[in-house]
Design a protein around this motif. Structure first.
Motif, PDB file in Angstrom:
ATOM      1  N   SER A 158       0.836  -1.200   0.000  1.00 12.79           N
ATOM      2  CA  SER A 158       0.000   0.000   0.000  1.00 12.79           C
ATOM      3  C   SER A 158       0.872   1.251   0.000  1.00 12.79           C
ATOM      4  CB  SER A 158      -0.909   0.008   1.235  1.00 12.79           C
ATOM      5  OG  SER A 158      -1.604   1.246   1.340  1.00 12.79           O
ATOM      6  N   THR A 159       0.476   2.205  -0.812  1.00 11.68           N
ATOM      7  CA  THR A 159       1.201   3.484  -0.828  1.00 11.68           C
ATOM      8  C   THR A 159       0.901   4.306   0.409  1.00 11.68           C
ATOM      9  OG1 THR A 159      -0.601   4.483  -2.108  1.00 11.68           O
ATOM     10  CG2 THR A 159       1.274   3.552  -3.346  1.00 11.68           C
ATOM     11  N   ASP A 160      -0.160   3.906   1.150  1.00 17.80           N
ATOM     12  CA  ASP A 160      -0.503   4.623   2.376  1.00 17.80           C
ATOM     13  C   ASP A 160       0.292   4.144   3.581  1.00 17.80           C
ATOM     14  OD1 ASP A 160      -2.408   6.252   1.161  1.00 17.80           O
ATOM     15  OD2 ASP A 160      -3.976   4.719   1.352  1.00 17.80           O
ATOM     16  N   LEU A 161       1.098   3.105   3.388  1.00 17.05           N
ATOM     17  CA  LEU A 161       1.913   2.587   4.504  1.00 17.05           C
ATOM     18  C   LEU A 161       3.349   2.409   4.023  1.00 17.05           C
ATOM     19  CD1 LEU A 161       2.044   1.496   7.426  1.00 17.05           C
ATOM     20  CD2 LEU A 161       1.610  -0.783   6.478  1.00 17.05           C
ATOM     21  N   ALA A 162       4.191   3.331   4.432  1.00 13.04           N
ATOM     22  CA  ALA A 162       5.612   3.218   4.078  1.00 13.04           C
ATOM     23  C   ALA A 162       6.293   2.273   5.054  1.00 13.04           C
ATOM     24  CB  ALA A 162       6.277   4.586   4.123  1.00 13.04           C
ATOM     25  N   VAL A 163       7.183   1.456   4.541  1.00 14.29           N
ATOM     26  CA  VAL A 163       7.915   0.518   5.392  1.00 14.29           C
ATOM     27  C   VAL A 163       9.386   0.561   5.016  1.00 14.29           C
ATOM     28  CG1 VAL A 163       7.506  -1.446   3.838  1.00 14.29           C
ATOM     29  CG2 VAL A 163       8.031  -1.872   6.246  1.00 14.29           C
ATOM     30  N   ALA A 164      10.233   0.464   6.004  1.00 11.02           N
ATOM     31  CA  ALA A 164      11.682   0.471   5.773  1.00 11.02           C
ATOM     32  C   ALA A 164      12.347  -0.465   6.774  1.00 11.02           C
ATOM     33  CB  ALA A 164      12.252   1.880   5.911  1.00 11.02           C
ATOM     34  N   LEU A 165      13.493  -0.928   6.386  1.00 10.68           N
ATOM     35  CA  LEU A 165      14.292  -1.785   7.274  1.00 10.68           C
ATOM     36  C   LEU A 165      15.136  -0.892   8.166  1.00 10.68           C
ATOM     37  CD1 LEU A 165      14.916  -4.832   7.788  1.00 10.68           C
ATOM     38  CD2 LEU A 165      16.847  -4.565   6.219  1.00 10.68           C
ATOM     39  N   ASN A 166      15.014  -1.062   9.489  1.00 12.76           N
ATOM     40  CA  ASN A 166      15.733  -0.216  10.435  1.00 12.76           C
ATOM     41  C   ASN A 166      16.856  -0.999  11.136  1.00 12.76           C
ATOM     42  OD1 ASN A 166      15.920   2.439  11.453  1.00 12.76           O
ATOM     43  ND2 ASN A 166      15.009   1.811  13.392  1.00 12.76           N
ATOM     44  N   PHE A 188       7.521   1.410  10.298  1.00 12.25           N
ATOM     45  CA  PHE A 188       6.279   1.671   9.588  1.00 12.25           C
ATOM     46  C   PHE A 188       5.899   3.145   9.745  1.00 12.25           C
ATOM     47  CE2 PHE A 188       6.126  -2.738  11.045  1.00 12.25           C
ATOM     48  CZ  PHE A 188       5.887  -3.409   9.844  1.00 12.25           C
ATOM     49  N   THR A 189       5.461   3.764   8.649  1.00 10.55           N
ATOM     50  CA  THR A 189       5.010   5.157   8.684  1.00 10.55           C
ATOM     51  C   THR A 189       3.687   5.243   7.924  1.00 10.55           C
ATOM     52  OG1 THR A 189       7.323   5.880   8.650  1.00 10.55           O
ATOM     53  CG2 THR A 189       5.630   7.554   8.226  1.00 10.55           C
ATOM     54  N   PRO A 190       2.559   5.281   8.659  1.00 13.06           N
ATOM     55  CA  PRO A 190       1.257   5.383   7.977  1.00 13.06           C
ATOM     56  C   PRO A 190       1.011   6.809   7.487  1.00 13.06           C
ATOM     57  CG  PRO A 190       0.940   5.318  10.354  1.00 13.06           C
ATOM     58  CD  PRO A 190       2.417   5.156  10.110  1.00 13.06           C
ATOM     59  N   SER A 191       0.373   6.910   6.340  1.00 12.03           N
ATOM     60  CA  SER A 191       0.008   8.223   5.811  1.00 12.03           C
ATOM     61  C   SER A 191      -1.326   8.641   6.408  1.00 12.03           C
ATOM     62  CB  SER A 191      -0.085   8.173   4.284  1.00 12.03           C
ATOM     63  OG  SER A 191      -1.190   7.354   3.910  1.00 12.03           O
ATOM     64  N   ALA A 192      -1.809   9.834   6.033  1.00  7.53           N
ATOM     65  CA  ALA A 192      -3.092  10.323   6.555  1.00  7.53           C
ATOM     66  C   ALA A 192      -4.219   9.371   6.194  1.00  7.53           C
ATOM     67  CB  ALA A 192      -3.367  11.724   6.014  1.00  7.53           C
ATOM     68  N   PHE A 210      -0.451  -5.103   3.368  1.00  3.62           N
ATOM     69  CA  PHE A 210       0.426  -6.275   3.443  1.00  3.62           C
ATOM     70  C   PHE A 210       1.872  -5.831   3.219  1.00  3.62           C
ATOM     71  CE2 PHE A 210      -3.704  -7.731   1.932  1.00  3.62           C
ATOM     72  CZ  PHE A 210      -4.003  -8.694   2.885  1.00  3.62           C
ATOM     73  N   VAL A 211       2.759  -6.400   4.028  1.00  4.42           N
ATOM     74  CA  VAL A 211       4.184  -6.112   3.920  1.00  4.42           C
ATOM     75  C   VAL A 211       4.922  -7.422   3.703  1.00  4.42           C
ATOM     76  CG1 VAL A 211       6.241  -5.327   5.144  1.00  4.42           C
ATOM     77  CG2 VAL A 211       4.129  -3.999   5.277  1.00  4.42           C
ATOM     78  N   ASP A 212       5.696  -7.468   2.638  1.00 10.82           N
ATOM     79  CA  ASP A 212       6.519  -8.653   2.355  1.00 10.82           C
ATOM     80  C   ASP A 212       7.925  -8.427   2.892  1.00 10.82           C
ATOM     81  OD1 ASP A 212       4.481  -9.972   1.056  1.00 10.82           O
ATOM     82  OD2 ASP A 212       5.091  -9.275  -0.953  1.00 10.82           O
ATOM     83  N   VAL A 213       8.376  -9.359   3.734  1.00  8.18           N
ATOM     84  CA  VAL A 213       9.764  -9.373   4.206  1.00  8.18           C
ATOM     85  C   VAL A 213      10.444 -10.539   3.501  1.00  8.18           C
ATOM     86  CG1 VAL A 213      11.311  -9.474   6.183  1.00  8.18           C
ATOM     87  CG2 VAL A 213       9.037  -8.432   6.428  1.00  8.18           C
ATOM     88  N   THR A 214      11.404 -10.226   2.637  1.00  6.32           N
ATOM     89  CA  THR A 214      12.031 -11.258   1.800  1.00  6.32           C
ATOM     90  C   THR A 214      13.440 -11.543   2.296  1.00  6.32           C
ATOM     91  OG1 THR A 214      10.747 -10.527  -0.120  1.00  6.32           O
ATOM     92  CG2 THR A 214      12.691 -11.895  -0.547  1.00  6.32           C
ATOM     93  N   PHE A 215      13.732 -12.822   2.481  1.00  5.73           N
ATOM     94  CA  PHE A 215      15.068 -13.287   2.864  1.00  5.73           C
ATOM     95  C   PHE A 215      15.669 -14.006   1.662  1.00  5.73           C
ATOM     96  CE2 PHE A 215      12.410 -13.171   6.638  1.00  5.73           C
ATOM     97  CZ  PHE A 215      13.186 -12.417   7.510  1.00  5.73           C
TER      98      PHE A 215
END
Length: 476
Positions: free
Chosen positions: A410-418, A440-444, A453-458
């Protein structure tokens, strides 16, 4: 050249050179030695640039009346850093009198060069006494065997390792002629054993003694003294070191501890390093045997290795039999000290499949697998960090070097590896899952209740991927 001009001569190409000199017993250049005198043939070899040629084999020969004996018997010597090669020359017998020529030949850069010098062999000077003990004027240290002047401490001998050394000295008169029948006494520091305390010189004026190592690392110097005279000399330093392997000095290390069991051929190089009780690396040639309960260790020619410089290495390679999740691969290295004592050390590896990797709420066994998360009611646009742990159901880590990437649907939920994007190589026992911090950084728009949905790929170092999908619910 026409027009009355001059013709420039063609320069002569530079070539390598060889010069030869003969030194008498006093060490000075000479054209004559006595029938009992020990001289030296000294060749100097230079290359075409006029620089000393080191490491060149020089062949010495007599081209005149078979009056000389050259030592060593092969009549060859290797040039040193200054281009010098030295042999010993002396009369073949006391009656070998006359004139002869000594030559030295070498090949430098494909060119053969020769130097020569003519000398006379004269009768030996007479002396007023025939007592060899009284005629002795000097003692010279000749050499030691082993040539590297190093022996191992008592009990550490074996193939290529000696616990004793032979040392040779020569007795000469004032003319530097060898003396037979001179009694020479020896002494050495008490950390080593002197096996021959006294010896009588032979026809070449040579006496020898032997020493054996004790249980202490030390430096030994043998002193030779003409019996009843204040004439003495000492040997070069003889090192006594490198004892037997010790359990405390038996070290194992590997290049990787968490392997990829899915990829046949994935490997870790295991190195054993061994020191003795004195902290010295053990002598070359100590055999080390390796065993493993899973995978393959060693090579097809041997299951172990032989030390060089106190260390040696083998590879642990992924293949059947492979361990199940939660089973360690235990590799044991061992060697034998004496006839009855064995020393060893083990190291443990994991070999797991990236396809087993999932996300959990804790690093150890018993933690729950995570497939969904609810984000708190933080302000819109505020980053929230959630810590999870990546590993297998038995709490083993992913293969070392596996990469971690994240992607939101979703473009409304930014996700990054910290956290680091690469799984570290873990060695601690017990192994644990690796921490993965997700930001996680949710938008308005995401502040209203909803899911993404967030995919974490190894991805393993060998390219195998495993995706863990998280259902993210945002709570206003």
């Amino acid at each position: 050249m026409s027009g009355g001009g001059t013709t420039t001569p063609t320069p002569t190409p530079a070539t390598a050179t060889a010069t030869l000199d003969v030194l008498g017993g006093s060490g000075a250049s000479t054209t004559s030695i006595s029938a009992l005198e020990i001289g030296q043939g000294v060749a100097v070899i230079k290359d075409a640039k006029g620089q000393p040629a080191s490491g060149v084999i020089v062949k010495f020969a007599e081209t005149g009346g078979s009056l000389l004996t050259i030592s060593p018997a092969a009549a060859t010597a290797l040039t040193d850093g200054s281009g010098r090669a030295v042999v010993e020359v002396r009369a073949a017998s006391t009656t070998s009198l006359g004139a002869t020529t000594l030559t030295a030949t070498a090949t430098v850069g494909g060119a053969t060069v020769t130097g020569q010098k003519s000398i006379a062999v004269s009768s030996a000077p007479t002396t007023s006494t025939t007592d060899p003990q009284a005629m002795a004027a000097a003692l010279n240290f000749l050499d030691a065997n082993p040539a590297d002047k190093s022996i191992v401490i008592k009990g550490a001998g074996g193939n290529g390792r000696s616990e004793s050394a032979t040392l040779r000295f020569r007795v000469v008169d004032k003319n530097n002629s060898p003396l037979q029948g001179v009694v020479v006494n020896f002494s050495v520091n008490p950390e080593v054993t002197l096996n021959i305390v006294s010896a009588t010189s032979d026809s070449d004026g040579v006496v020898l003694t032997t020493v054996s190592s004790g249980t202490t690392a030390t430096v030994a110097i043998v002193v030779a003294t003409v019996n009843g005279r204040s004439i003495s000399t000492q040997s070069d330093q003889l090192t006594v070191t490198t004892g037997t392997a010790t359990q405390a000095g038996f070290d194992l290390a590997a290049t990787k501890y968490n392997l990829d069991s899915r990829f046949s051929g994935d490997k870790s190089t295991i190195t054993v390093r061994i020191v003795d009780a004195n902290g010295n690396p053990v002598s070359d040639g100590v055999p080390v045997v390796f065993t493993s309960d899973f995978l393959a260790v060693g090579s097809s020619s041997r299951g172990g290795c032989v030390t060089s410089g106190g260390a040696c290495s083998v590879d642990l390679v992924v293949q059947d039999p492979r361990p199940a999740d939660g089973q360690y691969v235990t590799v044991t290295a061992s060697t034998r000290v004496g006839s009855s004592t064995s020393i060893s050390k083990s190291v443990q590896f994991t070999a797991d499949d990236v396809a087993r990797i999932a996300l959990y709420d804790g690093p150890s066994s018993g933690a729950a697998q995570i497939g969904a998360l609810s984000l708190g009611s933080g302000k819109c646009g505020v980053a929230q960090v959630v810590s999870l742990f990546a590993g297998t159901p038995s709490a083993f880590p992913a293969p070392s070097g596996s990469s971690v990437t994240v992607r939101s649907s979703s473009t409304d939920l930014a996700v990054a590896l910290n956290s680091p994007a690469t799984i570290d190589d873990l060695v601690a026992i017990p192994r644990q899952r690796s921490r993965v911090d997700l930001q996680f950084t949710p938008s308005a728009s995401a502040c209203a209740a909803g899911t993404a949905f967030v995919d974490v790929t190894f991805t393993s170092p060998n390219g195998v991927k495993q995706v863990s999908t998280l259902t993210i619910t945002t709570v206003p």
